[in-house]
Design an enzyme around this catalytic site. Structure first.
Site, mmCIF file in Angstrom:
data_model
loop_
_atom_site.group_PDB
_atom_site.id
_atom_site.type_symbol
_atom_site.label_atom_id
_atom_site.label_comp_id
_atom_site.label_asym_id
_atom_site.label_seq_id
_atom_site.Cartn_x
_atom_site.Cartn_y
_atom_site.Cartn_z
ATOM 1 N N SER A 1 0.837 -1.205 0.000
ATOM 2 C CA SER A 1 0.000 0.000 0.000
ATOM 3 C C SER A 1 0.872 1.255 0.000
ATOM 4 O O SER A 1 2.102 1.173 0.075
ATOM 5 C CB SER A 1 -0.960 0.015 1.204
ATOM 6 N N SER B 1 11.638 10.150 7.025
ATOM 7 C CA SER B 1 10.506 11.070 7.204
ATOM 8 C C SER B 1 11.113 12.416 7.583
ATOM 9 O O SER B 1 12.263 12.458 8.039
ATOM 10 C CB SER B 1 9.629 10.565 8.350
ATOM 11 N N TYR C 1 8.833 6.538 16.779
ATOM 12 C CA TYR C 1 8.877 6.687 15.315
ATOM 13 C C TYR C 1 9.994 7.658 14.931
ATOM 14 O O TYR C 1 10.824 7.371 14.059
ATOM 15 C CB TYR C 1 7.521 7.206 14.838
ATOM 16 N N LYS D 1 13.415 6.835 12.839
ATOM 17 C CA LYS D 1 13.752 7.560 11.618
ATOM 18 C C LYS D 1 15.084 8.308 11.780
ATOM 19 O O LYS D 1 15.891 8.338 10.855
ATOM 20 C CB LYS D 1 12.628 8.534 11.237
ATOM 21 N N THR E 1 -1.631 8.425 2.579
ATOM 22 C CA THR E 1 -1.626 6.955 2.644
ATOM 23 C C THR E 1 -2.372 6.525 3.910
ATOM 24 O O THR E 1 -2.919 7.352 4.641
ATOM 25 C CB THR E 1 -0.185 6.415 2.744
HETATM 26 N N1 NAP Z 1 2.505 8.763 4.532
HETATM 27 C C1 NAP Z 1 3.282 9.694 5.076
HETATM 28 O O1 NAP Z 1 2.862 10.843 5.285
HETATM 29 C C2 NAP Z 1 4.708 9.347 5.400
HETATM 30 C C3 NAP Z 1 5.562 10.405 5.760
HETATM 31 C C4 NAP Z 1 6.878 10.120 6.067
HETATM 32 C C5 NAP Z 1 7.343 8.825 5.995
HETATM 33 N N2 NAP Z 1 6.503 7.810 5.650
HETATM 34 C C6 NAP Z 1 7.051 6.452 5.610
HETATM 35 O O2 NAP Z 1 6.713 5.821 4.394
HETATM 36 C C7 NAP Z 1 6.770 4.407 4.578
HETATM 37 C C8 NAP Z 1 5.542 3.793 3.951
HETATM 38 O O3 NAP Z 1 4.390 4.204 4.674
HETATM 39 P P1 NAP Z 1 3.017 4.604 3.957
HETATM 40 O O4 NAP Z 1 2.797 6.035 4.223
HETATM 41 O O5 NAP Z 1 3.003 4.103 2.592
HETATM 42 O O6 NAP Z 1 1.990 3.819 4.902
HETATM 43 P P2 NAP Z 1 1.052 2.532 4.679
HETATM 44 O O7 NAP Z 1 0.124 2.778 3.557
HETATM 45 O O8 NAP Z 1 0.513 2.230 6.018
HETATM 46 O O9 NAP Z 1 2.061 1.395 4.209
HETATM 47 C C9 NAP Z 1 2.909 0.740 5.121
HETATM 48 C C10 NAP Z 1 3.504 -0.487 4.453
HETATM 49 O O10 NAP Z 1 4.397 -1.112 5.381
HETATM 50 C C11 NAP Z 1 4.069 -2.484 5.498
HETATM 51 N N3 NAP Z 1 4.252 -2.946 6.876
HETATM 52 C C12 NAP Z 1 3.827 -2.359 8.013
HETATM 53 N N4 NAP Z 1 4.124 -3.122 9.078
HETATM 54 C C13 NAP Z 1 4.756 -4.228 8.589
HETATM 55 C C14 NAP Z 1 5.297 -5.401 9.185
HETATM 56 N N5 NAP Z 1 5.261 -5.613 10.513
HETATM 57 N N6 NAP Z 1 5.848 -6.334 8.385
HETATM 58 C C15 NAP Z 1 5.887 -6.151 7.029
HETATM 59 N N7 NAP Z 1 5.398 -5.067 6.408
HETATM 60 C C16 NAP Z 1 4.831 -4.123 7.189
HETATM 61 C C17 NAP Z 1 2.600 -2.600 5.109
HETATM 62 O O11 NAP Z 1 2.352 -3.887 4.554
HETATM 63 P P3 NAP Z 1 1.421 -5.008 5.243
HETATM 64 O O12 NAP Z 1 0.327 -4.315 5.973
HETATM 65 O O13 NAP Z 1 0.940 -5.840 4.091
HETATM 66 O O14 NAP Z 1 2.339 -5.761 6.123
HETATM 67 C C18 NAP Z 1 2.467 -1.518 4.052
HETATM 68 O O15 NAP Z 1 2.777 -2.044 2.779
HETATM 69 C C19 NAP Z 1 6.887 4.174 6.082
HETATM 70 O O16 NAP Z 1 8.229 3.863 6.395
HETATM 71 C C20 NAP Z 1 6.521 5.521 6.673
HETATM 72 O O17 NAP Z 1 7.126 5.751 7.914
HETATM 73 C C21 NAP Z 1 5.196 8.044 5.353
#
Ligand code: NAP
Length: 266
Positions: free
Chosen positions: A17, A143, A156, A160, A191
């Protein structure tokens, strides 16, 4: 833009996702060989099918980033099947919504395992073959919370921040051997990150934060990442007005401290 990526074997965690899925779909347009990971096999299958429709080869390997033994096993299987990974994307992760004072150490450790140590384990597994080949690129999704602390996100932010120390050091040690590192610092991306964030009990926060909902699309984020990686940028910030906090912390720290002290944790 494709040449850097053509034919490359790219392993993406968190590909089910959000940013990871968007990266998979963008890479899929560039004639790559994709290895997609996450816990949910049915979601991996869905993303893999989309990638194949876009013209790339896509394999799936599910495992849990909180389980070091599972990570080792997955990495051994990937290396046995594909020998060498060209580009590793340490993207999978969870956020947090709980105060330091309420958060048991088990939750801090869980966030550190998923957001920091999992990537360290994977990186150490793929590095030897990368070094032998004289090429490898580690993309790390940090992040803007990787460069400043923010209420409700202590573990978190710690995970990071830790990424920056680890992967900058890795780059310093190995860039002469053809190992590139790009640390990506997104601000708000639309997301499920806030829905999936964990609270002090370990339960999902299950709330779509207003700011995340107003964030840029994962597709836009992925496109910016892909361009930055190709240019071998060492660090890339992908943020709107929240970028001000980064600048204040760096250049006028007293304003940063004033602003962050006024954030009402709720
Ligand atoms: N969205 C933002 O605003 C934002 C900002 C800064 C940084 N980030 C970073 O971007 C990255 C992706 O996040 P996202 O925003 O795309 O959120 P998301 O939609 O919640 O996606 C998170 C992904 O991580 C996987 N995941 C979570 N826990 C896991 C586990 N225990 N084992 C294996 N896979 C796991 C999930 O897959 P499954 O559920 O299938 O396991 C999912 O594919 C993260 O590192 C997050 O910290 C996001």
């Amino acid at each position: 833009m494709g040449i850097y990526y053509t034919g490359k074997k790219i392993w993406i965690t968190g590909a089910t996702s959000g940013i990871g899925e968007a990266l998979a779909l963008e890479f899929a347009k560039l004639n790559t060989v994709l290895i997609l990971s996450g816990r949910r096999q049915e979601e991996l299958d869905r993303v893999a099918l989309l990638c194949k429709q876009l013209g790339s080869v896509a394999y799936t390997i599910p495992f849990d980033l909180s389980d070091a033994a599972e990570i080792e096993k997955a990495a051994n299987n990937v290396l046995a099947d594909y020998k060498r990974i060209d580009i590793l994307v340490n993207n999978g992760g969870i956020s947090q919504r709980s105060l330091v004072i309420d958060t048991p150490i088990e939750i801090d450790r869980k966030v550190m395992e998923i957001d920091f140590f999992s990537g360290v384990i994977l990186t150490k597994k793929v590095l030897p073959e990368m070094v032998k080949a004289g090429f490898g690129h580690i993309i790390v999704i940090s992040s803007i919370t990787g460069v400043f602390g923010f209420p409700l996100r202590s573990a978190y932010a710690a995970a990071k921040h830790a990424m920056h120390g680890f992967y900058e050091t890795l780059w310093a040690e190995l860039h002469e051997k053809g190992i590139n590192v790009t640390i990506v610092c997104p601000g708000r991306v639309n997301t499920n990150v806030s829905l999936n964030a964990i609270t002090e009990t370990g339960a999902a926060h299950a709330i779509m934060d207003h700011d995340i909902n107003k964030g840029i699309s994962p597709q836009k984020c992925a496109t910016i990442i892909i361009k930055a990686v190709q240019k071998r940028k060492k660090i890339v910030y992908i943020a709107g007005k929240e970028m001000l906090m980064v600048y204040f912390k760096r250049y006028i720290p007293w304003i940063f401290y004033k602003l962050v002290s006024k954030v009402k944790p709720s």
